[in-house]
Enzyme design. Sequence first.
Site, PDB file in Angstrom:
ATOM      1  CG  ASP A  31      86.363  63.664  19.542  1.00 15.73           C
ATOM      2  OD1 ASP A  31      87.655  63.294  19.050  1.00 15.73           O
ATOM      3  OD2 ASP A  31      85.359  62.794  20.639  1.00 15.73           O
ATOM      4  CE  LYS A  84      91.366  66.487  17.124  1.00 17.55           C
ATOM      5  NZ  LYS A  84      89.656  66.238  17.638  1.00 17.55           N
ATOM      6  CD  GLU A 131     107.457  40.019  16.722  1.00 12.19           C
ATOM      7  OE1 GLU A 131     106.727  40.906  14.590  1.00 12.19           O
ATOM      8  OE2 GLU A 131     108.318  40.434  16.684  1.00 12.19           O
ATOM      9  CD  GLN A 145      80.073  69.094  29.034  1.00 12.62           C
ATOM     10  OE1 GLN A 145      79.643  68.994  28.747  1.00 12.62           O
ATOM     11  NE2 GLN A 145      81.344  68.952  29.198  1.00 12.62           N
ATOM     12  N   GLY A 166      90.239  68.975  35.928  1.00 13.83           N
ATOM     13  CA  GLY A 166      90.632  67.957  35.642  1.00 13.83           C
ATOM     14  C   GLY A 166      91.732  68.102  34.375  1.00 13.83           C
ATOM     15  CB  SER A 167      92.540  66.050  31.396  1.00 12.65           C
ATOM     16  OG  SER A 167      93.119  65.604  29.930  1.00 12.65           O
ATOM     17  CD  GLN A 168      91.268  69.358  27.442  1.00 16.97           C
ATOM     18  OE1 GLN A 168      91.829  70.149  26.633  1.00 16.97           O
ATOM     19  NE2 GLN A 168      92.359  68.163  26.225  1.00 16.97           N
ATOM     20  CD  GLU A 226      85.585  59.383  21.377  1.00 13.99           C
ATOM     21  OE1 GLU A 226      86.690  60.893  21.788  1.00 13.99           O
ATOM     22  OE2 GLU A 226      85.253  59.029  21.118  1.00 13.99           O
TER      23      GLU A 226
END
Length: 336
Positions: free
Chosen positions: A188, A128, A224, A83, A23-25, A192
């Site tokens: 972390d 990061k 705005e 996991q 996936g992303s990482q 978030e």
Amino acid sequence: MATVYREGNVELLSGKVAVLGYGSQGHAHALNLRDSGVEVEVGLREGSSSWAAAEDAGLTVRTFPEAVRGAQLVAILLPDHVQKGVYERDVAPNLGPDAAVLFAHGFNVHFEQIQPEPGHDVIMVAPKGPGHRVRQLFEAGAGTPGLVAVAQDASGGAFDLAVAYGTAIGCGRAGMIATTFAEETESDLFGEQAVLCGGVCALMQAGFETLVDAGYAPEIAYYECINEMKLIVDLIYEGGFGHMRDSISDVAEYGDLTRGQVVIDEHVRTTMRQLLEDIRNGSFARELIAEEEAGRPRMTALRRMAARHPVEAVGSELRELAGREGLLGAEAHVRS
């Protein structure tokens, strides 16, 4: 001042590295490791939609157990909520006696959802930034800052191994800071909840609602309180709060300096401290784990509620308008 590590010995990664997840990482780590000369196998569940993409990128793909077998290091880059199951079912039974286990976030180790046997190094390298940015910067010859930590040093060289891995994925180019699994996880989660996602989204939405309730047009309220947020954050990212304040008008700066502390008052700070305490004492983790085990009923309901908020419809219409007519949205209050 924290010590910044920039160069590790990538040759310490002399054996196979199994990257579980694409996936992303996962995709960024696998490709960056490969391009740094490391032997990589991607581990995926059978039938994964990512299988073809990983093979198309020139990577060897195996099932989770096959990738883990014979690996010097197993990088578990799957979503946090899956996991534990993958580790117990596919990793632990196939893990070599001296193999290291790596994470990009400390949640499951810190909150004892995953507890590798004493003979294994347990390390963390946490870039990061999102995975696509990790890959993009690596390809450009730059890198993403990262955090490195050791939860279990069975070999006596776990930290050096973590720094070597961080170097191989490009974090060394920008600098790596040593931390602990506890510090990374707790900070972390707090970031978030209190600022980056929970705090900022709730603040923007409350601003939107305040203007609309007072009779202002929803479109004006959106520009705005939401659209301009990116312009301000980009300025902060470029040069800090001072750079942002140098770039905005005197009126905007005076409002910032005199009214910001009124919005974020002691009541808000007390709430932030309670959020942090709930993270540190494990209350949030227990709540999250129970929610996952129950099938995410609360999260599903909250997602539906958020999707129905008027701000989503207004934002969608304005983004479509901007795409159709090339509009950039409201002007920032920038100094002339």
